[in-house]
Enzyme design. Sequence first.
Site, PDB file in Angstrom:
ATOM      1  CB  CYS A 171      -1.939   4.738   4.247  1.00  0.00           C
ATOM      2  SG  CYS A 171      -3.937   3.650   2.955  1.00  0.00           S
ATOM      3  CB  SER A 172      -0.659   0.967   6.567  1.00  0.00           C
ATOM      4  OG  SER A 172      -1.607   1.612   7.159  1.00  0.00           O
ATOM      5  CB  CYS A 173      -4.708  -0.355   2.401  1.00  0.00           C
ATOM      6  SG  CYS A 173      -5.388   1.568   1.957  1.00  0.00           S
TER       7      CYS A 173
ATOM      8  CB  CYS B 229      -1.453  -0.215   0.815  1.00  0.00           C
ATOM      9  SG  CYS B 229      -1.398   1.720   1.604  1.00  0.00           S
TER      10      CYS B 229
END
Lengths: 151, 155
Positions: free
Chosen positions: A54-56, A51
């Site tokens: 972000c950090s999906c 991702c």
Amino acid sequence: MVAKAWVDESYRDRLLNNATDAIAELDFIGRQGEHMVAVENTSQVHNMVVCTLCSCYPWPVLGLPPIWYKSPPYRSRVVIDPRGVLADFGVSVPENTEVRVWDSTAEVRYLVIPQRPHGTEDLSEEKLANLVTRNSMIGTGMALNSDELEP
Amino acid sequence: MNGGQDLGGVMGFGPVIEEPNEPHFHKEWEARVLGLTLAMGALGLWNIDKGRHARENRPPSEYLSWSYYRIWLAGLETLVAQCGLLDDLATASTKNVKPLAADMFRRHFQKVALQIVRPKRLQNTKLATISPPRISTPRTTHVCRDICATMLAKS
């Protein structure tokens, strides 16, 4: 889930066609896992998931993501130098294998189905599950060989 | 919105370094920030996009040098301020809101955080057959709303 896909071809097909429902069959449902897509590693294609923004991450299946997944080095470099990132993990993929990188979003989370290790034809689904690592489902690792398992 | 978070293809960050046997949280406050953020999110005052914007809309120098949960804390502070929740709380504290509600609130935060982080099955290389956490989102929202309503109620 991965082991089931290895032993049960119809489950594997369901997983590749509609991962959200196939994963829900095994009860791995919840927030951050509302729309899932499974991508399969073969000898022709090695998949990796990131991702970049972000950090999906598929929480219901893999739990919370590791720090490296959420940090700038991985997020920035895997989309321009995936083989270099694989090398950071001590993993190499043959020259003529295509490496595909999938950028997750708030809506769609990707999951890698790693290749089944050689010489595991006789193993039960339960034993096969022990060979599947978290990293192999992100694409920064491979499933373990039977002799790599700790006793 | 572009900014520090738009990292795909940016050079110069060096190698990817994996921490062996990495714990979910390196400091206790990180777990609290996660639990707080998720529990407050259950109120339905913002969606995931607003949540991310609150984290990402800051100078790149902050975004790139702060730790992950430090960024989350800053995002939560922004959202709480934007929704005027602190204003209401200050008013409510003068109007005899039951202290019991605050305690329930705190315990609920911890419970939500634990539910999220329970999949310890993936800390090692084995994927065991531990059942995943069940987060009943409608029930969580309902309870959170009740508790918050009590805390913010004017007499």
